[in-house]
Design a protein around this motif. Structure first.
Motif, PDB file in Angstrom:
ATOM      1  N   GLY A 126      -1.960  51.855 -33.574  1.00  0.00           N
ATOM      2  CA  GLY A 126      -3.068  51.161 -34.090  1.00  0.00           C
ATOM      3  C   GLY A 126      -4.466  51.776 -33.499  1.00  0.00           C
ATOM      4  O   GLY A 126      -5.545  51.104 -33.366  1.00  0.00           O
ATOM      5  N   HIS A 127      -4.387  52.815 -32.523  1.00  0.00           N
ATOM      6  CA  HIS A 127      -5.493  53.481 -31.755  1.00  0.00           C
ATOM      7  C   HIS A 127      -6.755  53.713 -32.699  1.00  0.00           C
ATOM      8  O   HIS A 127      -7.695  53.544 -32.171  1.00  0.00           O
ATOM      9  CB  HIS A 127      -5.099  54.657 -31.059  1.00  0.00           C
ATOM     10  N   ALA A 128      -6.669  53.911 -33.995  1.00  0.00           N
ATOM     11  CA  ALA A 128      -7.699  54.214 -34.751  1.00  0.00           C
ATOM     12  C   ALA A 128      -8.487  52.878 -35.070  1.00  0.00           C
ATOM     13  O   ALA A 128      -9.535  53.359 -35.479  1.00  0.00           O
ATOM     14  CB  ALA A 128      -7.340  54.998 -35.950  1.00  0.00           C
ATOM     15  N   LEU A 129      -7.746  51.967 -34.868  1.00  0.00           N
ATOM     16  CA  LEU A 129      -8.668  50.631 -34.920  1.00  0.00           C
ATOM     17  C   LEU A 129      -9.268  50.131 -33.963  1.00  0.00           C
ATOM     18  O   LEU A 129     -10.189  49.250 -34.119  1.00  0.00           O
ATOM     19  CB  LEU A 129      -7.610  49.595 -35.636  1.00  0.00           C
ATOM     20  N   ILE A 130      -8.811  50.615 -32.880  1.00  0.00           N
ATOM     21  CA  ILE A 130      -9.325  49.921 -31.591  1.00  0.00           C
ATOM     22  C   ILE A 130     -10.880  49.880 -31.494  1.00  0.00           C
ATOM     23  O   ILE A 130     -11.546  48.689 -31.163  1.00  0.00           O
ATOM     24  CB  ILE A 130      -8.567  50.406 -30.315  1.00  0.00           C
ATOM     25  N   ASP A 131     -11.488  50.944 -31.670  1.00  0.00           N
ATOM     26  CA  ASP A 131     -12.824  51.122 -31.217  1.00  0.00           C
ATOM     27  C   ASP A 131     -13.603  51.041 -32.660  1.00  0.00           C
ATOM     28  O   ASP A 131     -14.965  51.715 -32.621  1.00  0.00           O
ATOM     29  CB  ASP A 131     -13.227  52.471 -30.777  1.00  0.00           C
ATOM     30  N   LYS A 132     -13.082  50.403 -33.620  1.00  0.00           N
ATOM     31  CA  LYS A 132     -13.872  50.080 -34.877  1.00  0.00           C
ATOM     32  C   LYS A 132     -14.121  48.614 -35.175  1.00  0.00           C
ATOM     33  O   LYS A 132     -13.170  47.765 -34.610  1.00  0.00           O
ATOM     34  CB  LYS A 132     -12.890  50.655 -36.043  1.00  0.00           C
ATOM     35  N   TRP A 133     -14.969  48.163 -36.177  1.00  0.00           N
ATOM     36  CA  TRP A 133     -15.104  46.842 -36.467  1.00  0.00           C
ATOM     37  C   TRP A 133     -13.868  46.372 -37.512  1.00  0.00           C
ATOM     38  O   TRP A 133     -13.464  47.549 -38.075  1.00  0.00           O
ATOM     39  CB  TRP A 133     -16.497  46.750 -37.222  1.00  0.00           C
ATOM     40  N   LYS A 134     -13.481  45.385 -37.340  1.00  0.00           N
ATOM     41  CA  LYS A 134     -12.291  44.859 -38.195  1.00  0.00           C
ATOM     42  C   LYS A 134     -12.346  43.302 -38.322  1.00  0.00           C
ATOM     43  O   LYS A 134     -13.228  42.748 -37.605  1.00  0.00           O
ATOM     44  CB  LYS A 134     -10.995  45.483 -37.641  1.00  0.00           C
ATOM     45  N   VAL A 135     -11.356  42.958 -39.032  1.00  0.00           N
ATOM     46  CA  VAL A 135     -11.209  41.213 -39.365  1.00  0.00           C
ATOM     47  C   VAL A 135      -9.696  40.868 -38.830  1.00  0.00           C
ATOM     48  O   VAL A 135      -9.051  41.463 -39.325  1.00  0.00           O
ATOM     49  CB  VAL A 135     -11.602  40.851 -40.748  1.00  0.00           C
ATOM     50  N   LEU A 136      -9.836  40.065 -38.073  1.00  0.00           N
ATOM     51  CA  LEU A 136      -8.594  39.272 -37.569  1.00  0.00           C
ATOM     52  C   LEU A 136      -8.138  38.317 -38.643  1.00  0.00           C
ATOM     53  O   LEU A 136      -8.978  37.480 -39.112  1.00  0.00           O
ATOM     54  CB  LEU A 136      -8.604  38.546 -36.229  1.00  0.00           C
ATOM     55  N   ILE A 137      -6.773  38.287 -39.136  1.00  0.00           N
ATOM     56  CA  ILE A 137      -6.245  37.427 -40.084  1.00  0.00           C
ATOM     57  C   ILE A 137      -4.910  37.076 -39.702  1.00  0.00           C
ATOM     58  O   ILE A 137      -4.025  37.889 -39.165  1.00  0.00           O
ATOM     59  CB  ILE A 137      -5.973  38.326 -41.295  1.00  0.00           C
ATOM     60  N   SER A 138      -4.906  35.722 -39.490  1.00  0.00           N
ATOM     61  CA  SER A 138      -3.519  34.973 -39.330  1.00  0.00           C
ATOM     62  C   SER A 138      -2.424  35.453 -39.993  1.00  0.00           C
ATOM     63  O   SER A 138      -2.392  35.534 -41.282  1.00  0.00           O
ATOM     64  CB  SER A 138      -3.709  33.424 -39.115  1.00  0.00           C
ATOM     65  N   LYS A 139      -1.320  35.792 -39.164  1.00  0.00           N
ATOM     66  CA  LYS A 139      -0.014  36.276 -40.154  1.00  0.00           C
ATOM     67  C   LYS A 139       0.663  35.020 -40.676  1.00  0.00           C
ATOM     68  O   LYS A 139       1.111  35.044 -41.690  1.00  0.00           O
ATOM     69  CB  LYS A 139       0.749  37.134 -39.306  1.00  0.00           C
TER      70      LYS A 139
END
Length: 534
Positions: free
Chosen positions: A396-409
């Motif tokens: 998931g390295h492409a996501l680390i330094d980007k904005w994103k949304v956390l969603i409970s699994k």
């Protein structure tokens, strides 16, 4: 329908007692649930209606040549009710009661016990004696004490640490003689016809196969949702027997999920011989007091009359029925009203948000470092957030330094349960994740996103009742996956969407809006994004 009594014998059917003994016995477990007589009779009525439609209104209970099999009998309730109906229906064809009962029990009705205990219970229910040749048995023509309700201990066939037939784990089911193996004979063979011919001493072609199979077994990975479903093997094996009709009551998790059920689901949804499907989102409406996650259903498979399926949704005291094809989507939407909304949304925006949601465990943090207090990355975790060093993040390295949304699994207890109005929250934790942050395997991630504004808009979108309703259309348990977002349209995140905007965007009617708002709780606005440098 009253139960006939043979002179000098016990009552033919125990359900003549008040209360019916088969409504009083405790269930073995949520995996092996005894069928209430009321539910068994609903399923038998469905079979009888199909037979009448195919035979100019004739009654299946008046045919002395029709054969019935319950290949996983527990209490014997299906066999008992079949015998009772045939005893009444064949009164004109075979006037003598003893002759009639002997004919039914020896020529028409067959069962396979799933354990030694349930085989004895089934014989007691059907023959009024655990010994079909005993003095209290209502059957008089058997030369074997088990009559036509067979049981012998069956062993698993181990292929490594799993059973080659049912997937049971050797560590849990490689047992000594003092314990049941739970290796069910009907599905532990590649030739069910030959097996049944050996059991009953004749090559019987069964017209009707009906019953309530065991639902799951541990595969060595745990219990509950991590156990492996096995009911599909009983359905597939019964279809190989080529009966005229097949009806089973099973867990409904095959609609959208279930471990190893993808190919089974595709086969079921594309099978035009499934002509009726009765769905209970709340299993307690089918099995009094038994709460089975995702609900249950029973179906009628009609070999000779393929066509569209009548889907009945049992919701509270009401039944909503419609005729439809089952494979309209890759998963099955149980509520007919919900399906109309899903189709309206998909027609307008076919692009699905599932393409932007991560697979499970998007970062795969080294578990030894999930509770670190130092590190260059902020770690979202269940319980308490922390920090972790980048070198301990496997993907998931492409996501680390980007904005994103956390969603409970996995929905928390307050997200999965309903409020006093019967509404659900569906999702528990939703937060904006700034650059420089990751999450444990308890979460999914929506992203990457280009800016804080996009992330904030995406979080607001997921909080709408509209979106959470579309997630709930797929969600059978409290566990969400990327596939749970299949029906959520991807509208982009360059603006804030409210429920009012979305209802108008997709032209929902007042009744459709009312349905959404009756099922989904409002969700508060998001807090500010965390400061990953703090």
């Amino acid at each position: 329908m009253s139960a006939p009594v043979l002179e000098g014998q016990a009552s033919f059917a125990l359900r003549g007692h008040n209360p019916d003994v088969l409504t009083c016995i405790a269930n073995l477990s949520n995996d092996e649930v005894f069928t209430p007589p009321e539910l068994a009779n609903q399923m038998l009525d469905t079979v009888a209606d199909a037979w009448a439609d195919a035979h100019d209104g004739a009654s299946i209970w008046q045919d002395p040549d029709v054969t019935f099999l319950d290949p996983f009998t527990k209490s014997g309730v299906f066999l008992r009710e079949i015998v009772s109906r045939l005893t009444e229906g064949l009164a004109e064809a075979i006037p003598d009661l003893q002759e009639r009962v002997d004919h039914i029990l020896t020529k028409q009705v067959y069962g396979i016990g799933i354990t030694q205990l349930t085989a004895l219970l089934a014989r007691r229910s059907v023959y009024c004696s655990k010994d079909a040749t005993g003095p209290h048995s209502i059957a008089k023509s058997f030369d074997r004490d088990w009559g036509n309700i067979w049981f012998e201990r069956t062993e698993h066939t181990w292929a490594g640490d799993k059973c080659a037939y049912c997937g049971a784990g050797k560590s849990g089911y490689g047992r000594g003689d003092e314990l049941e193996t739970h290796a069910y004979a009907f599905i532990h063979t590649t030739d069910p016809r030959a097996l049944l011919a050996r059991m009953f001493g004749a090559d019987v072609q069964f017209d009707v196969i009906i019953g309530n199979p065991p639902y799951q077994l541990s595969d060595g990975g745990g219990t509950g949702s991590s156990a492996r479903p096995i009911y599909q093997y009983f359905i597939q094996q019964a279809q190989r027997m080529d009966p005229r009709y097949l009806s089973m009551v099973v867990k409904a998790n095959w609609y959208t999920g279930g471990k190893g059920l993808d190919s089974f689901r595709a086969a079921m949804l594309s099978d035009r011989r499934i002509r009726r499907l009765t769905d209970f989102a709340d299993s307690r409406q089918a099995f009094d007091g038994v709460d089975i996650a995702g609900g249950v259903c029973y179906f009628l498979w009609d070999r000779d009359a393929p066509g569209d399926c009548v889907v009945e949704s049992r919701i509270g005291d009401s039944t909503i029925a419609t005729t439809r094809i089952l494979d309209e989507h890759d998963v099955f939407v149980r509520d007919n009203r919900t399906l109309l909304i899903v189709n309206k949304v998909r027609a307008a925006v076919p692009l699905s948000l599932s393409e932007r949601v991560s697979a499970r465990n998007p970062f795969t943090i080294d578990p030894d470092h999930e509770r670190d207090t130092t590190g260059d990355l902020y770690l979202f975790a269940s319980g308490a957030d922390g920090r972790v060093d980048r070198k301990h993040v496997a993907r998931g390295h492409a996501l680390i330094d980007k904005w994103k949304v956390l969603i409970s699994k996995t929905s928390s207890e307050h997200a999965g349960q309903t409020d006093k109005q019967g509404r659900r929250r569906v999702l528990s934790r939703l937060e904006v994740m700034p650059p420089g942050s990751v999450a444990t395997g308890s979460y999914l991630v929506l992203g990457p996103l280009n800016s804080q504004e996009e992330a904030s808009n995406a979080s607001a979108y997921l909080r709408t009742r509209f979106v959470r309703f579309l997630i709930s259309a797929v969600l059978m348990t409290q566990n969400t996956t990327r596939a749970s977002y299949a029906f959520v349209p991807d509208l982009g995140f360059d603006r804030v969407w409210t429920d009012g905007d979305l209802y108008e965007r997709f032209g929902l009617t007042g009744d459709e809006v009312a349905l959404i708002e009756a099922q989904i709780k409002p969700m508060a606005a998001a807090d500010e994004a965390v400061d990953v440098e703090a």
